[in-house]
Design a protein around this motif. Structure first.
Motif, PDB file in Angstrom:
ATOM      1  N   CYS A 245      -9.742  -4.342  -5.008  1.00  0.00           N
ATOM      2  CA  CYS A 245      -9.367  -4.131  -3.333  1.00  0.00           C
ATOM      3  C   CYS A 245     -10.217  -3.140  -3.074  1.00  0.00           C
ATOM      4  O   CYS A 245     -10.324  -2.444  -3.651  1.00  0.00           O
ATOM      5  CB  CYS A 245      -7.471  -4.164  -3.754  1.00  0.00           C
TER       6      CYS A 245
ATOM      7  N   ARG B 145      -2.516  -7.141  -3.405  1.00  0.00           N
ATOM      8  CA  ARG B 145      -2.800  -6.208  -4.194  1.00  0.00           C
ATOM      9  C   ARG B 145      -3.049  -4.597  -3.642  1.00  0.00           C
ATOM     10  O   ARG B 145      -3.278  -3.718  -4.667  1.00  0.00           O
ATOM     11  CB  ARG B 145      -4.310  -6.645  -4.474  1.00  0.00           C
ATOM     12  N   GLU B 146      -3.022  -4.455  -2.217  1.00  0.00           N
ATOM     13  CA  GLU B 146      -2.585  -3.234  -2.150  1.00  0.00           C
ATOM     14  C   GLU B 146      -1.762  -2.160  -2.146  1.00  0.00           C
ATOM     15  O   GLU B 146      -1.416  -1.327  -2.807  1.00  0.00           O
ATOM     16  CB  GLU B 146      -3.135  -2.621  -0.464  1.00  0.00           C
TER      17      GLU B 146
END
Length: 893
Positions: A847, A812-813
């Motif tokens: 996140c 997700r980063e």
């Protein structure tokens, strides 16, 4: 030859040649002159030391009738007889004096000369027949004593066995001398290693009341019984001795035998107690017993120290050399996987011991010395040409042949066959040995085993057939051999053949070998191979993943045999079994600690040192664990595990430092990381199975140089990835492209950075890994460069592609990074609202990433651009509360 003697001889022959031509009237004159010449010649021979010639002439003179001799001539013959007797007395006196001075070699030469005179009846006529015979046997006795005391035991026995010497002493009433004679002959046999004949002679002495050495003979008979492995008989004979009536020397001798018997019965505590009671013995004798006891316990290092102290004692030199040679060969075998210099030192020491033993020993010890020397030469074959070793062994065999049995000849021939460099030459040697068949020898199947063991590497089918033949013959011989030791040797050879076949076929599930091993150590618990049988069975269970059974056997081995010669391997696999069964435990760590502490040169020591802590502790950055790795002993630096340890240490130091804002302490850590990666790279390159580790070490070293800002060294470290001919792992290739690109971006080299990024993207397409994180990061960075160049449309295409690829399962980063990059493009286009919307989306995402703080920083900048300084200030205050972030973590400008 003196001038006087020549003159007399010439005159004598001239006279004889002329005397026969003259008339018979001169016969009396001739006869008189002949007698005078013979007397003179005999006198000259005596002066020259030629007593045999003098005695020959003397015999001719004494055969003359008295009436044929003048009174003056008879008187001269009597004087000659006196001179001859005096000369023999002088020889005897010189021999006696040399014997008293312990110059046995010189005395023996004179006694030998007297013995020859006696055998040729070259003795004065004045001695009676009885006196001459008694004189002859006394000379034999003295000569035998000289040979015995000078260490010439074979000559001692030969001299004693001549002409019925023993029966003469017994028949003539010299019983005391007879039993001394018998005792010395037994002692000579014992020194030669012929213990059966020696025991018979000592037993006869012990049973005779006329023998003054009765108690000594009883102890010596017990010693011979011990050498013949008849321990019960030896103990029974010792029990008949009354220790209170024994002299100090006999008591010491008896105590020594008791110590040896205790060791043989593995009663080591009793042996130590008995040794402590011997306080009045020589230091060398005490050292020998200490060495023997240490050797029996398996403590080879201590045994060597004690045996080396006793090799200067003539009474113990041969035994000490024998044990030292065997121990050094055992040490060489243990250090086979250590640096070759260490093994070579032990082999050379063993070789020196065996060479010294050959010149000082007799009988079976000399045979064993020849075999030991052959094994030492064979062990050196790995450090020199096999052809050179083969020639040395052939020379040794030719020198040893007169002194060795057929069995030892066969063993040395096997070694020569093993040293053949070509398969054809080796096959010829083995064929000769196999054709001879050496039927009476217990080692006959060994040729099949050794040849099969060698052939499996070049011809697995033929080698396996030879191993099967060895096991079949060994099994057949077990049923017909009578000696228990031979039966045991056959059975063990059969097991070795089965084990080799199993390793070739990898048939670990077969029950044949486990049954054979279990039956062997059950039937022969005292065998020197019993420990190995237990050990091999435990390793077989390990290979079959039957960890509980393997652990039980290894724990039993470690407890009951603390000095087992493969204890290091037993410790290692016991610990590995524990880890497989229960995970990391204190007991497994204790076993690893014992291994690398007590066996630092073991092949298992480096891995045991590494496994003392779990790999998870190394990865989590445990200070204790990492300090342990950093303190790995230098002796382990050449092992494969040392490369792994260096890599972990380097990673630990690197992780202690941030990418930016490096302090002096960080520089110190990063320098240590570079040193560790350099070691890992060098050490890993030395092992084929660690080539990948070496490459990863080089990459991490380049990354560390990158963090330090040393781009020149970074570039140099990355060069091998450009020039590598062999295909590299895809991850390594991608990382090298990415690092090159980042380095060029920081140096402001946009064109070079673009080339590296495009190459990375193309490579990921080629290997069909477009969804890799590095490929997505490359797309983002290339989009940033396009945005800086005003190519906004191209930049959006790249970022759109990156966003699509991210959906394939990336972190997700990475999506946050794509949004941030896209917002930067919008900001450059002047589309601040769109840029703000993307940044807000990144900030509000769930996140847990520092990228959210970076997005806040960028949003503050946009607020400032829009003239909303109050909102910009609030945004910066929020960033400060969260710890802040450096703007230049990612390269956009």
């Amino acid at each position: 030859m003196s001038h006087k003697f020549l003159l007399v001889l010439i005159l004598y022959h001239i006279y004889l040649s002329t005397a026969y031509t003259k008339s018979s009237n001169n016969e009396k004159t001739y006869h008189t002159f002949e007698i005078q010449l013979k007397i003179h010649l005999a006198d000259v021979h005596l002066n020259e030391g030629k007593i045999e010639e003098a005695l020959g002439l003397f015999r001719q003179l004494v055969r003359k009738r008295k009436r044929e001799l003048e009174p003056q001539e008879r008187e001269k013959i009597v004087q000659l007889s006196y001179k001859i007797s005096l000369h023999i007395d002088q020889l005897l006196s010189q021999a006696e004096n040399l014997f008293k001075d312990k110059k046995y070699n010189q005395a023996g030469l004179l006694y030998h000369q007297l013995k020859l005179l006696c055998k040729k009846h070259c003795l004065p006529h004045t001695l009676s027949k009885q006196s001459r015979r008694q004189f002859l046997y006394s000379i034999h006795y003295r000569l035998a004593c000289c040979y015995f005391l000078d260490g010439e035991y074979q000559k001692t026995v030969s001299t004693m066995s001549e002409g019925g010497n023993e029966s003469y002493f017994l028949l003539k009433g010299h019983k005391k001398l007879f039993w001394q004679w018998t005792f010395m002959k037994g002692a000579a046999y014992k020194k030669m290693g012929i213990h059966k004949q020696a025991r018979e002679l000592f037993s006869a002495c012990a049973q005779s009341s006329d023998c003054s050495l009765q108690k000594e003979a009883q102890v010596e008979a017990a010693f011979c019984a011990f050498q013949l492995r008849k321990n019960e008989i030896a103990q029974r004979e010792l029990s008949l001795l009354n220790e209170e009536t024994l002299s100090d020397d006999i008591f010491t001798h008896t105590s020594i035998l008791k110590i040896l018997l205790c060791v043989a019965e593995k009663e080591f505590d009793s042996a130590h107690k008995a040794l402590d009671t011997l306080t009045n013995q020589p230091a060398s004798q005490h050292a020998f017993l200490q060495g023997y006891l240490s050797y029996a316990l398996g403590d080879l290092d201590t045994a060597v120290i004690h045996f080396e102290k006793s090799i200067h004692d003539p009474a113990r030199a041969t035994d000490a050399l024998y044990f030292l040679g065997y121990i050094y060969m055992e040490m060489a075998a243990r250090s086979a996987l250590s640096p070759f210099q260490e093994q070579l030192v032990y082999i050379e020491r063993a070789k020196n011991c065996y060479e010294a033993l050959i010149s000082h020993s007799y009988g079976h010890k000399k045979e064993r010395a020849y075999l030991g020397l052959g094994l030492a030469l064979f062990a050196k074959a790995q450090y020199e040409s096999k052809q050179v070793t083969k020639k040395k062994l052939e020379l040794l065999l030719s020198e040893a042949s007169p002194n060795i049995s057929e069995k030892i000849h066969y063993e040395l021939s096997l070694l020569i066959a093993e040293c053949c460099e070509t398969a054809e030459e080796s096959r010829e040697h083995y064929s000769v040995l196999l054709d001879k068949r050496y039927q009476p020898l217990s080692s006959y199947p060994k040729a099949f085993f050794m040849r099969g063991s060698r052939l499996v590497e070049e011809d697995a089918h033929l080698g396996r057939a030879m191993l099967q033949e060895a096991s079949i013959i060994a099994a057949q011989r077990q049923t017909i051999c009578l000696k228990p030791k031979a039966h045991e040797a056959y059975r063990w050879l059969e097991i070795l053949s089965l084990q080799k076949q199993m390793l070739v076929d990898r048939s670990y599930s077969s029950e044949t070998l486990p049954h054979a091993l279990h039956g062997f150590f059950t039937d022969y618990p005292e065998s020197p191979y019993a420990n190995d049988a237990v050990h091999y069975l435990a390793l077989l269970y390990w290979k079959r993943q039957e960890y509980a059974q393997s652990l039980d056997l290894l724990q039993s081995l470690l407890i009951h045999f603390p000095f087992y010669h493969k204890r290091d391997e037993a410790l290692f696999f016991a610990a590995r079994n524990l880890e497989q069964l229960y995970g990391k435990t204190e007991e497994s760590s204790r076993l690893y600690l014992e291994l690398y502490s007590n066996f630092p040169s073991s092949v298992y020591a480096p891995e045991s040192y590494f496994r003392y802590y779990s790999e998870q502790e190394y990865l989590s950055g445990s200070e204790k664990a990492l300090l342990h790795l950093r303190n790995m002993p230098e002796s382990m630096s050449d092992s494969p595990i040392a490369a792994v340890a260096s890599f972990y240490v380097g990673c630990h130091f690197k992780e202690l430092c941030p990418d930016k804002n490096i302090s002096e302490a960080h520089v110190k850590y990063l320098t240590k990381a570079i040193e560790a990666f350099e070691l890992a790279q060098t050490r890993g390159a030395a092992f084929p199975h660690l080539q990948l580790l070496s490459l990863y070490s080089a990459l991490e070293k380049a990354k560390t140089y990158f963090i330090l800002g040393n781009y020149e060294q970074c570039e140099q470290s990355l060069l091998q990835f450009k020039t590598q001919k062999e295909p590299l792992p895809t991850k390594l290739v991608q990382e090298s492209f990415w690092l090159h690109a980042r380095m060029h971006m920081l140096k402001g080299q946009k064109n070079e950075a673009r080339e590296e990024l495009e190459a990375l993207i193309e490579y990921c397409t080629l290997i069909e890994e477009p969804a890799s994180e590095l490929n997505i990061q490359a797309l983002c960075s290339l989009a940033a460069i396009k945005g800086q160049e005003g190519l906004f449309e191209d930049a959006h295409v790249l970022l759109l592609k990156a966003e699509e690829l991210q959906k394939g399962g990336c972190s997700r980063e990475l999506l946050l990074e794509i949004w941030i990059n896209k917002s930067e493009i919008y900001r450059r286009e002047g589309k601040l609202e769109k840029a703000m919307a993307l940044l807000s989306k990144a900030i509000n995402d769930d996140c847990a990433s520092s990228l959210r703080i970076h997005a806040m920083y960028l949003r503050a900048e946009i607020y400032e651009l829009k003239g909303r300084k109050d909102l910009a200030a609030k945004q910066l205050e929020a960033i400060a509360k969260k710890g802040g972030i450096s703007k230049d973590r990612y390269v956009y400008e």
